[in-house]
Design a protein around this motif. Structure first.
Motif, PDB file in Angstrom:
ATOM      1  N   GLU A  40     -20.898 -57.339  35.042  1.00  0.00           N
ATOM      2  CA  GLU A  40     -19.526 -57.671  34.599  1.00  0.00           C
ATOM      3  C   GLU A  40     -19.641 -58.167  33.158  1.00  0.00           C
ATOM      4  N   ALA A  41     -18.871 -57.557  32.271  1.00  0.00           N
ATOM      5  CA  ALA A  41     -19.112 -57.762  30.841  1.00  0.00           C
ATOM      6  C   ALA A  41     -18.977 -59.222  30.411  1.00  0.00           C
ATOM      7  N   ILE A  69     -20.424 -59.859  41.457  1.00  0.00           N
ATOM      8  CA  ILE A  69     -20.422 -58.763  42.428  1.00  0.00           C
ATOM      9  C   ILE A  69     -18.973 -58.554  42.838  1.00  0.00           C
ATOM     10  N   TRP A  70     -18.566 -57.299  42.950  1.00  0.00           N
ATOM     11  CA  TRP A  70     -17.138 -57.017  43.113  1.00  0.00           C
ATOM     12  C   TRP A  70     -16.741 -56.798  44.557  1.00  0.00           C
ATOM     13  N   ARG A 111      -7.607 -59.884  38.300  1.00  0.00           N
ATOM     14  CA  ARG A 111      -7.715 -59.411  36.909  1.00  0.00           C
ATOM     15  C   ARG A 111      -8.666 -58.230  36.820  1.00  0.00           C
ATOM     16  N   TRP A 112      -8.455 -57.427  35.777  1.00  0.00           N
ATOM     17  CA  TRP A 112      -9.305 -56.266  35.543  1.00  0.00           C
ATOM     18  C   TRP A 112     -10.640 -56.722  34.975  1.00  0.00           C
ATOM     19  N   LEU A 113     -11.694 -55.987  35.363  1.00  0.00           N
ATOM     20  CA  LEU A 113     -13.046 -56.341  34.926  1.00  0.00           C
ATOM     21  C   LEU A 113     -13.705 -55.147  34.238  1.00  0.00           C
ATOM     22  N   ASP A 114     -14.441 -55.422  33.179  1.00  0.00           N
ATOM     23  CA  ASP A 114     -15.205 -54.384  32.477  1.00  0.00           C
ATOM     24  C   ASP A 114     -16.640 -54.383  32.996  1.00  0.00           C
ATOM     25  N   LEU A 115     -17.209 -53.194  33.088  1.00  0.00           N
ATOM     26  CA  LEU A 115     -18.586 -53.053  33.582  1.00  0.00           C
ATOM     27  C   LEU A 115     -19.493 -52.644  32.421  1.00  0.00           C
ATOM     28  N   GLU A 169     -12.181 -51.991  32.378  1.00  0.00           N
ATOM     29  CA  GLU A 169     -11.185 -52.179  33.439  1.00  0.00           C
ATOM     30  C   GLU A 169     -11.417 -51.281  34.646  1.00  0.00           C
ATOM     31  N   VAL A 170     -12.696 -51.064  34.994  1.00  0.00           N
ATOM     32  CA  VAL A 170     -12.987 -50.237  36.175  1.00  0.00           C
ATOM     33  C   VAL A 170     -13.030 -51.066  37.457  1.00  0.00           C
TER      34      VAL A 170
END
Ligand SMILES: CC(C)(COP(=O)(O)OP(=O)(O)OC[C@H]1O[C@@H](n2cnc3c(N)ncnc32)[C@H](O)[C@@H]1OP(=O)(O)O)[C@@H](O)C(=O)NCCC(=O)NCCS
Length: 163
Positions: free
Chosen positions: A122-123, A29-30, A152-156, A145-146
């Protein structure tokens, strides 16, 4: 196996502890700020007031996890689609609690006439991706990278299941 039932306000402290552990320690969870009991009470009332499910898994009298769904996007054209979430206490993970919650949530969604359920994952969350595959969800799109957390950048990854 745990009992899966609708959450009550009495379950909220346990539910909050599970959620806040995930906020503090994971990229599941972001959020970065921990949730409050008052905010979760309002959330529970809003969801249940709209007839939306908030489920808990209870084992030995202890809440081990929870799952719920709400709007995917709050516009009329998306009314038959919901976005869900599932959280299990780390001490109870890997014992089928997440799958039991997700399958119960799918059953509720189907009974409510939903057409599609969406998980936004989160990928790199291998446990959640595997759980969703096992529950019949398929990978439906990757947004690179959203998100950003822990520097760090996270992919969804969206995973969907047509009900
Ligand atoms: C993702 C999560 C809900 C899974 O719940 P769980 O109770 O541990 O999962 P289950 O024991 O029901 O496992 C169901 C299936 O998922 C897969 N799975 C679960 N954990 C896994 C892991 N760590 N690695 C690989 N696969 C895993 C397996 O296929 C498993 O079935 P199997 O044991 O028969 O092989 C849990 O790890 C969790 O709460 N994580 C933190 C919060 C989170 O990521 N929530 C999802 C946000 S989208």
């Amino acid at each position: 196996m745990p009992e899966i039932r609708d959450a009550t306000e009495a379950d909220l402290p346990a539910l909050l502890a599970i959620l806040n552990q995930a906020i503090r320690e994971t990229t599941a969870i972001w959020h970065t700020a921990e949730a409050t009991l008052e905010a979760r009470q309002a959330w529970l009332r809003e969801r249940q007031g709209r007839g939306l499910p908030v489920l808990v898994a209870v084992d030995g009298g202890v809440v081990r996890g929870f799952a719920s769904y709400g709007d995917f996007r709050p516009f009329a054209g998306f009314a038959a689609t919901a976005e869900h979430s599932v959280y299990v206490d780390p001490a109870a993970q890997g014992r089928g609690v997440g799958l039991a919650l997700l399958e119960a949530l799918v059953a509720r969604g189907r009974a409510a006439g939903l057409h599609v359920m969406v998980g936004a994952i989160e990928a790199g969350n291998a446990a959640s991706v595997a759980l969703h595959r096992k529950a019949g969800f398929e990978e439906a799109g990757l947004l690179r990278e959203v998100g950003r957390k822990f520097d760090r950048w996270l992919d969804l990854l969206f995973m969907t299941r047509r009900l």
